[in-house]
Design a protein around this motif. Structure first.
Motif, PDB file in Angstrom:
ATOM      1  N   THR A 144      -5.742  34.501 -34.725  1.00  0.00           N
ATOM      2  CA  THR A 144      -5.086  33.840 -33.433  1.00  0.00           C
ATOM      3  C   THR A 144      -6.540  34.258 -33.556  1.00  0.00           C
ATOM      4  OG1 THR A 144      -4.554  36.098 -33.386  1.00  0.00           O
ATOM      5  CG2 THR A 144      -2.456  34.647 -33.475  1.00  0.00           C
ATOM      6  N   VAL A 145      -7.108  34.229 -31.825  1.00  0.00           N
ATOM      7  CA  VAL A 145      -7.424  34.390 -30.570  1.00  0.00           C
ATOM      8  C   VAL A 145      -7.426  34.754 -28.899  1.00  0.00           C
ATOM      9  CG1 VAL A 145     -10.290  33.629 -31.745  1.00  0.00           C
ATOM     10  CG2 VAL A 145      -8.593  31.802 -30.393  1.00  0.00           C
ATOM     11  N   MET A 146      -7.775  35.587 -28.422  1.00  0.00           N
ATOM     12  CA  MET A 146      -7.281  35.788 -27.099  1.00  0.00           C
ATOM     13  C   MET A 146      -8.127  34.212 -26.810  1.00  0.00           C
ATOM     14  SD  MET A 146      -5.477  38.281 -27.252  1.00  0.00           S
ATOM     15  CE  MET A 146      -5.327  38.608 -25.512  1.00  0.00           C
ATOM     16  N   GLY A 147      -6.650  34.084 -25.971  1.00  0.00           N
ATOM     17  CA  GLY A 147      -7.094  32.937 -24.727  1.00  0.00           C
ATOM     18  C   GLY A 147      -8.193  33.870 -23.890  1.00  0.00           C
ATOM     19  N   ALA A 148      -8.221  33.894 -23.758  1.00  0.00           N
ATOM     20  CA  ALA A 148      -9.180  35.024 -23.028  1.00  0.00           C
ATOM     21  C   ALA A 148     -10.479  34.683 -23.542  1.00  0.00           C
ATOM     22  CB  ALA A 148      -8.995  36.184 -22.267  1.00  0.00           C
ATOM     23  N   GLU A 149     -10.993  34.849 -24.471  1.00  0.00           N
ATOM     24  CA  GLU A 149     -12.641  35.791 -25.306  1.00  0.00           C
ATOM     25  C   GLU A 149     -12.570  33.642 -25.561  1.00  0.00           C
ATOM     26  OE1 GLU A 149     -11.350  39.766 -27.557  1.00  0.00           O
ATOM     27  OE2 GLU A 149     -12.059  37.658 -28.690  1.00  0.00           O
ATOM     28  N   LEU A 150     -11.623  33.099 -26.082  1.00  0.00           N
ATOM     29  CA  LEU A 150     -12.252  31.625 -26.575  1.00  0.00           C
ATOM     30  C   LEU A 150     -12.312  30.699 -24.950  1.00  0.00           C
ATOM     31  CD1 LEU A 150     -12.078  29.485 -28.223  1.00  0.00           C
ATOM     32  CD2 LEU A 150     -10.403  28.723 -28.133  1.00  0.00           C
ATOM     33  N   ARG A 151     -12.106  31.432 -23.394  1.00  0.00           N
ATOM     34  CA  ARG A 151     -13.211  30.702 -22.149  1.00  0.00           C
ATOM     35  C   ARG A 151     -14.127  30.986 -22.587  1.00  0.00           C
ATOM     36  NH1 ARG A 151      -8.524  29.345 -18.561  1.00  0.00           N
ATOM     37  NH2 ARG A 151      -6.688  29.590 -19.701  1.00  0.00           N
ATOM     38  N   ILE A 152     -14.450  32.526 -22.783  1.00  0.00           N
ATOM     39  CA  ILE A 152     -15.815  33.166 -22.017  1.00  0.00           C
ATOM     40  C   ILE A 152     -16.114  32.489 -22.667  1.00  0.00           C
ATOM     41  CG2 ILE A 152     -17.326  35.227 -22.370  1.00  0.00           C
ATOM     42  CD1 ILE A 152     -14.959  36.336 -21.760  1.00  0.00           C
ATOM     43  N   VAL A 153     -15.874  31.780 -24.828  1.00  0.00           N
ATOM     44  CA  VAL A 153     -17.682  31.794 -25.212  1.00  0.00           C
ATOM     45  C   VAL A 153     -17.311  29.807 -24.947  1.00  0.00           C
ATOM     46  CG1 VAL A 153     -17.081  30.544 -27.642  1.00  0.00           C
ATOM     47  CG2 VAL A 153     -16.413  33.052 -27.564  1.00  0.00           C
ATOM     48  N   LEU A 154     -16.084  29.163 -24.674  1.00  0.00           N
ATOM     49  CA  LEU A 154     -16.587  28.363 -24.072  1.00  0.00           C
ATOM     50  C   LEU A 154     -17.424  27.748 -23.165  1.00  0.00           C
ATOM     51  CD1 LEU A 154     -13.432  26.876 -24.978  1.00  0.00           C
ATOM     52  CD2 LEU A 154     -14.618  26.268 -26.959  1.00  0.00           C
ATOM     53  N   GLY A 155     -17.465  28.811 -22.315  1.00  0.00           N
ATOM     54  CA  GLY A 155     -18.174  29.097 -20.931  1.00  0.00           C
ATOM     55  C   GLY A 155     -19.385  29.134 -21.637  1.00  0.00           C
ATOM     56  N   THR A 156     -19.707  30.199 -22.425  1.00  0.00           N
ATOM     57  CA  THR A 156     -21.228  30.629 -22.335  1.00  0.00           C
ATOM     58  C   THR A 156     -21.727  30.244 -23.120  1.00  0.00           C
ATOM     59  OG1 THR A 156     -20.542  32.557 -23.438  1.00  0.00           O
ATOM     60  CG2 THR A 156     -20.001  32.959 -20.872  1.00  0.00           C
TER      61      THR A 156
END
Lengths: 192, 62
Positions: A144-156
């Motif tokens: 699993t990945v944390m949704g919050a982390e994935l959001r940051i990755v996708l945005g940066t």
């Protein structure tokens, strides 16, 4: 002098801080890739396929001149089942300027070899590629990945996504703990 | 929120994860994933728009 080869240890590709990080003697690791020559691309789609593609192409023509804008080409290819990066689309369009992207239009006959080139790409992402890509962010190694982390990755990283795009993508994907099972996520992404 | 032992003051976002902003491999992997997401979303959007088109077309025929 015998070349020094370390047969025992096979070091994985180390990310070197130097600009031209090319440990192997590869002469063509350069900044500017050679311009793409589409005239060598043989269009192999069947007449039925071409008819389908033409229909999709037509849906994007808002002007009625049987052409589409350069900046629509990525979406047409996606609509037709491909997943090109924006960089790949620009390359296939001949690296147009931002003005060209907005102003230039493309007819279907010119679009076909571009689509064929994308379809033929041997580096196309597979299910495993996407899963392994996401696994990098699986801190606990539990799938699993944390949704919050994935959001940051996708945005940066990479070709940054906007908040709106990320919200649309992540809708309904996080469990009650805010985690995402990435194999299931990738399956879902690839199902359409 | 736990701070690192080196006592170096970091922003909240830095604490969330070590984002390899400069790593070309990480960026390449991210771009590939983002491409698949964009593909998925475009197709999903088109799928959602299509039924409306078909309903309209069949209404015109009927």
């Amino acid at each position: 002098m015998a070349p020094k080869k370390d047969a025992k240890a096979a070091p994985a590709k180390k990310a070197e801080p130097a600009k031209a990080a090319a440990p192997a003697p590869e002469p063509d690791v350069v900044a500017a890739p050679p311009p793409l020559d589409l005239s060598t691309v043989k269009v192999e789609f069947t007449p039925d396929q071409q008819e389908d593609y033409k229909e999709a192409f037509g849906l994007f023509d808002r002007v009625g001149d049987a052409k589409v804008a350069y900046n629509q080409v990525a979406d047409i290819m996606r609509a037709l089942g491909q997943n090109p990066t924006n960089k790949e689309v620009r390359k296939v369009l001949g690296n147009p300027s931002d003005e060209d992207m907005a102003a230039k239009r493309l007819e279907f006959e010119a679009f076909l070899p571009m689509l064929q080139h994308i379809v033929n790409d041997p580096n196309k992402g597979t299910f495993d590629d996407y899963v392994e890509g996401l696994r990098v962010f699986d801190k606990e190694g539990n799938g699993t990945v944390m949704g919050a982390e994935l959001r940051i990755v996708l945005g940066t990283l990479g070709e940054k996504m906007t908040e709106a795009e990320i919200d649309a993508l992540m809708q309904g994907q996080e469990d009650e703990n805010g985690s995402i099972n990435f194999e299931a996520f990738v399956k879902h992404i690839m199902s359409i | 929120m736990e701070c690192r032992n080196d006592g170096c003051p970091r922003t909240h976002e830095d604490d969330i994860m070590d984002i390899p902003l400069d790593d070309p491999e990480a960026n390449k992997a991210a771009a590939k994933i983002q491409a698949s997401f964009r593909g998925h979303m475009t197709r999903k959007r088109m799928k959602e728009d299509k039924p409306r088109e078909e309903v309209r077309a069949s209404a015109e025929l009927g």
